[in-house]
Design a protein around this motif. Structure first.
Motif, short mmCIF file in Angstrom:
data_model
loop_
_atom_site.label_atom_id
_atom_site.label_comp_id
_atom_site.label_asym_id
_atom_site.label_seq_id
_atom_site.Cartn_x
_atom_site.Cartn_y
_atom_site.Cartn_z
N ASP A 1 -5.99 3.76 -8.69
CA ASP A 1 -5.00 3.60 -7.97
C ASP A 1 -5.30 4.53 -6.49
O ASP A 1 -4.47 4.75 -5.82
CB ASP A 1 -3.85 4.40 -8.36
CG ASP A 1 -2.50 4.30 -7.92
OD1 ASP A 1 -1.69 5.09 -7.82
OD2 ASP A 1 -2.45 3.36 -7.65
N THR A 2 -6.64 3.94 -6.04
CA THR A 2 -6.85 4.34 -4.77
C THR A 2 -7.77 3.13 -4.27
O THR A 2 -8.35 2.49 -5.16
CB THR A 2 -7.54 5.87 -4.54
OG1 THR A 2 -8.88 5.70 -5.48
CG2 THR A 2 -6.75 6.87 -4.81
N ARG B 1 -7.57 -0.93 -5.12
CA ARG B 1 -6.57 -1.32 -6.02
C ARG B 1 -6.61 -2.43 -6.93
O ARG B 1 -5.54 -3.07 -7.23
CB ARG B 1 -5.41 -0.96 -5.44
CG ARG B 1 -4.93 0.34 -5.01
CD ARG B 1 -3.33 0.56 -4.80
NE ARG B 1 -2.89 1.88 -4.55
CZ ARG B 1 -3.19 2.74 -3.21
NH1 ARG B 1 -3.64 1.98 -2.14
NH2 ARG B 1 -2.78 3.80 -3.10
N HIS C 1 0.99 -1.11 -0.10
CA HIS C 1 -0.04 0.12 0.07
C HIS C 1 0.81 1.32 0.02
O HIS C 1 1.73 1.32 0.90
CB HIS C 1 -0.92 0.06 1.23
CG HIS C 1 -1.62 1.27 1.36
ND1 HIS C 1 -2.54 1.80 0.50
CD2 HIS C 1 -1.52 2.20 2.42
CE1 HIS C 1 -3.03 2.98 0.99
NE2 HIS C 1 -2.24 3.35 2.22
N SER D 1 -6.24 -0.38 -13.33
CA SER D 1 -6.98 -0.22 -11.75
C SER D 1 -7.14 1.13 -11.50
O SER D 1 -6.66 2.07 -12.20
CB SER D 1 -6.07 -0.99 -10.65
OG SER D 1 -4.75 -0.12 -10.43
N SER E 1 1.32 5.11 -7.40
CA SER E 1 1.89 4.06 -6.55
C SER E 1 2.90 3.15 -7.03
O SER E 1 3.83 2.82 -6.39
CB SER E 1 0.68 3.27 -5.92
OG SER E 1 0.08 2.46 -6.97
#
Lengths: 117, 113
Positions: free
Chosen positions: B95-96, B99, A96, B93, A102
């Protein structure tokens, strides 16, 4: 460096039997997922977990239950197996990361091939 | 309704040539896109990814291009090698939150020696 390990690799069940698929990861990932893959289709999300003690439904959750009692393990249960649950099941995990980008891909196990007669 | 589509089930390419695999998506909320490679009896292996703020990402022989206005991405492999023969999955996806990945149905690439 094991990564994501799934057990068992193969199993044949009779309709109505129950079983549990185990997924273990050694990368200290927070997020874990169960997908199923059927012929000619992409992987579809069954259930997922964003941390120890939490689980949530995905796109195809009916007939399955999950538990995440320990951070490294994510269990998928079939209470009463049906032929429609014949599939290859994949577990995945990821970090995460908070932020705009990310860039943390999911890592997959090698799958459990389940046949229900 | 498939949100991620790979319209070519298979592709055959000669060794040394370029392989181009295509993927279309419909959900404008997707902001992270990935390509996975899968060999028989193994799990998908991450290959390359791209964020929606970029239009190109390179990693060695692999390049992913993203065209947000067309909701289209492609994977280029140059030069193609016989070991690249596998099924390639496009995934996307948001991205929060969870995911989780939404996958295409895959393209089987065969690289001929």
């Amino acid at each position: 460096n094991a990564g994501v390990t799934q057990t068992p690799k193969f199993r044949v069940l009779k309709t109505g039997q129950s079983m549990t698929l185990l997924c273990a990861q050694d990368m200290n990932h927070e997020y874990m997922y169960w997908y199923r893959q059927d012929p000619g289709m992409g992987l579809r999300l069954i259930h997922y977990s964003v941390g120890e003690g939490t689980t949530a439904k995905g796109e195809v959750p009916d007939g399955y239950n999950v538990s995440r009692l320990k951070k490294q393990n994510f269990l998928l249960g079939l209470e009463s197996a049906a032929p429609s649950q014949t599939s290859v099941y994949f577990c995945a995990s990821s970090y995460h990361v908070t932020g705009l980008v990310s860039n943390q891909p999911q890592h997959f196990g090698d799958g459990t091939r389940l046949s229900i007669l | 309704d498939q949100q991620v589509k790979q319209n070519s089930p298979s592709l055959s390419v000669q060794e040394g040539r370029i392989s181009i695999l295509n993927c279309d998506y419909t959900n404008s909320m997707f902001d992270y896109f990935l390509w996975y490679k899968k060999y028989p009896a193994e799990g998908p292996t991450f290959l390359i990814s791209i964020s929606s703020i970029k239009d190109k990402n390179e990693d060695g022989r692999f390049t992913v291009f993203l065209n947000k206005s067309a909701k289209h991405l492609s994977l280029h492999i140059v030069p193609s090698q016989p070991g690249d023969s596998a099924v390639y999955f496009c995934a996307a996806s948001v991205d929060t939150g969870r995911r989780a990945l939404t996958f295409g149905s895959g393209t089987r690439l065969q690289v001929q020696p």
